[in-house]
Design a protein around this motif. Sequence first.
Motif, mmCIF file in Angstrom:
data_model
loop_
_atom_site.group_PDB
_atom_site.id
_atom_site.type_symbol
_atom_site.label_atom_id
_atom_site.label_comp_id
_atom_site.label_asym_id
_atom_site.label_seq_id
_atom_site.Cartn_x
_atom_site.Cartn_y
_atom_site.Cartn_z
ATOM 1 N N TYR A 113 42.704 44.848 43.787
ATOM 2 C CA TYR A 113 42.254 45.442 42.532
ATOM 3 C C TYR A 113 41.144 44.589 41.938
ATOM 4 O O TYR A 113 41.085 43.385 42.140
ATOM 5 C CB TYR A 113 43.401 45.614 41.520
ATOM 6 N N ARG A 134 41.246 47.571 34.708
ATOM 7 C CA ARG A 134 41.632 47.321 36.097
ATOM 8 C C ARG A 134 41.365 48.551 36.950
ATOM 9 O O ARG A 134 41.498 49.673 36.481
ATOM 10 C CB ARG A 134 43.123 46.997 36.096
ATOM 11 N N CYS A 135 41.004 48.335 38.197
ATOM 12 C CA CYS A 135 40.781 49.432 39.138
ATOM 13 C C CYS A 135 41.433 49.067 40.471
ATOM 14 O O CYS A 135 41.149 48.020 41.035
ATOM 15 C CB CYS A 135 39.283 49.667 39.341
ATOM 16 N N GLU A 136 42.307 49.959 40.952
ATOM 17 C CA GLU A 136 43.044 49.719 42.201
ATOM 18 C C GLU A 136 42.272 50.299 43.387
ATOM 19 O O GLU A 136 41.624 51.335 43.260
ATOM 20 C CB GLU A 136 44.423 50.394 42.140
ATOM 21 N N VAL A 157 37.726 52.699 46.239
ATOM 22 C CA VAL A 157 38.544 53.068 45.090
ATOM 23 C C VAL A 157 39.626 54.047 45.550
ATOM 24 O O VAL A 157 39.328 55.025 46.242
ATOM 25 C CB VAL A 157 37.668 53.706 43.985
ATOM 26 N N TYR A 175 35.331 55.201 37.118
ATOM 27 C CA TYR A 175 36.396 54.623 37.938
ATOM 28 C C TYR A 175 36.541 53.120 37.779
ATOM 29 O O TYR A 175 37.617 52.565 37.938
ATOM 30 C CB TYR A 175 36.132 54.882 39.432
ATOM 31 N N GLY A 176 35.430 52.467 37.528
ATOM 32 C CA GLY A 176 35.366 51.015 37.638
ATOM 33 C C GLY A 176 36.138 50.252 36.581
ATOM 34 O O GLY A 176 36.366 50.726 35.473
ATOM 35 N N HIS A 177 36.499 49.032 36.937
ATOM 36 C CA HIS A 177 37.218 48.122 36.045
ATOM 37 C C HIS A 177 36.388 47.792 34.809
ATOM 38 O O HIS A 177 36.899 47.771 33.694
ATOM 39 C CB HIS A 177 37.587 46.838 36.791
ATOM 40 N N ARG A 180 36.282 50.915 32.687
ATOM 41 C CA ARG A 180 37.574 51.110 31.999
ATOM 42 C C ARG A 180 37.732 50.120 30.846
ATOM 43 O O ARG A 180 38.210 50.482 29.771
ATOM 44 C CB ARG A 180 38.723 50.951 32.991
#
Length: 196
Positions: A113, A134-136, A157, A175-177, A180
């Motif tokens: 992540y 956070r992005c998983e 992603v 999508y990105g951390h 976000r």
Amino acid sequence: MTKNRVLVIASGNQGKILEFQGLLNGLPLLVEPQPEGLDVEETGTTFAANARIKALAVAQATGHWALADDSGLSVSALNGAPGVHSARYAPTDPERIKKLLEALRPCHERSAYFSAALCIAAPDGEVLVEVEGRCEGQITKAPRGDQGFGYDPIFEVNNTGRTFAEMALSEKKSYGHRGRAFTLLEPLLKNLISTD
């Protein structure tokens, strides 16, 4: 509303500065990069601590609000490495990617992540805002795409089938951390500006 409040981006990374300028575009701010040659030592053990250290140092040095981020990649199979050492894992982006792929070669487990901690500080030493996004995803076996920077070409992603480096900036923002974290930061920053 006039664009009179200066917000200094506490980074020397051109890719990061451009990304923030794009994210902050709709706000009444003059977005400036930190002064050249200003180097802040990141001594924190978490992304949030490092973001705070940088924001406070740059705000004090420039006399303006400063926005700092500390972000990085944490890989499950490597016990969270490179983590807060993401930028110092190897000297250049291609070397960092090569080293990480090499370390993961024997691993089937490739979950990871990206985390981004954002902090805005004032020159008087006050921390105005702190958020974390956070992005998983998964680490690919080889780099894909030519957008973005850092580990973007090897971070796929979850549920997209694409790496950050294969996404347009607008898509990466959703999508990105950092995107976000910025979604959490934006209403707080707007509130700060309106009460300023």
